[in-house]
Design an enzyme around this catalytic site. Sequence first.
Site, short mmCIF file in Angstrom:
data_model
loop_
_atom_site.label_atom_id
_atom_site.label_comp_id
_atom_site.label_asym_id
_atom_site.label_seq_id
_atom_site.Cartn_x
_atom_site.Cartn_y
_atom_site.Cartn_z
N MET A 155 0.84 -1.19 0.00
CA MET A 155 0.00 0.00 0.00
C MET A 155 0.88 1.25 0.00
SD MET A 155 -1.64 -0.31 3.83
CE MET A 155 -0.65 -0.82 5.23
N ALA A 157 0.90 4.17 -1.48
CA ALA A 157 0.33 5.51 -1.34
C ALA A 157 -0.08 5.78 0.11
CB ALA A 157 -0.86 5.68 -2.29
N TYR A 158 -0.58 4.76 0.79
CA TYR A 158 -0.97 4.91 2.18
C TYR A 158 0.26 5.16 3.06
CZ TYR A 158 -2.79 3.74 6.83
OH TYR A 158 -3.14 3.77 8.15
N THR A 159 1.30 4.34 2.88
CA THR A 159 2.47 4.52 3.74
C THR A 159 3.16 5.85 3.47
OG1 THR A 159 3.74 3.14 2.19
CG2 THR A 159 2.87 2.06 4.15
N LYS A 162 1.06 8.44 5.35
CA LYS A 162 1.20 8.34 6.79
C LYS A 162 2.58 8.75 7.27
CE LYS A 162 -2.79 7.22 8.48
NZ LYS A 162 -3.46 8.12 9.44
#
Length: 251
Positions: A155, A157-159, A162
């Site tokens: 993931m 884009a998520y990491t 974040k």
Amino acid sequence: MPDGQFATYPSLRDRPVLITGGASGIGAELVRQFRAQGSRTAFLDFDDANGRKVAEATGALFFQCDLRDIAALRAAIAEGARRCGDFLVLVNNAARDDRHGLETVEPEYWDERMATNLRHQFFCAQAVAPGMRRAGQGSIINMGSVSWMSGQGGMPAYTAAKSAVRGLTRGLARDLGGDGIRCNEVVPGWVFTDRQEQLWATPEGVAAHLAAQSIHRKVMPEDIARMTLWLAADDSRMVTSQHFVVDGGKI
């Protein structure tokens, strides 16, 4: 292990609190915990059905809002402040950790993931800052994730989003500290919400994860909420620009 006895924070009674993503999971627990402290609590979420249920159960004020729509976000925060008073606590909780492969990501999806997981944190802080400045105090609490710290894949884009929460938190802490406004980050580990249990918590995966923690128990939404309460309360009045990992000692 039996549950313990937990703190009550007198400074949170009647304090106006805004929580994003409060209709389910960690966010719903945050709403419940702040209401239990007597805070004047409002929350935002795009999930109208669950948002209404949480509002009815807790007495919190609910605004249905897509946080990717900054104009709608600003309008909801302004109305919430009108009804609750200027928000002196902001908990930037909303996010989605949908899995996605490196090869599948197009620019439109990347931008949408940034809007879902990062951009609204800045614009919520921007919207509440004037009221906090007027009061000479405030606490902004951003939700991060251990996923990027542990090098988790699947993931990107998520990491990426974040990991940027850390920089946003430290920058806001410096910019707002002179006005008595604090900004900190809570960094949850694997928190066993209903969504996590339904989508990713296989027996084998859970067993391996708990074995890797120093404390071999599931991290639950209330564990994240209790750290958040302390950061919102005056008990942490000289704590800013920091991050607090709540993961049972895995990282």
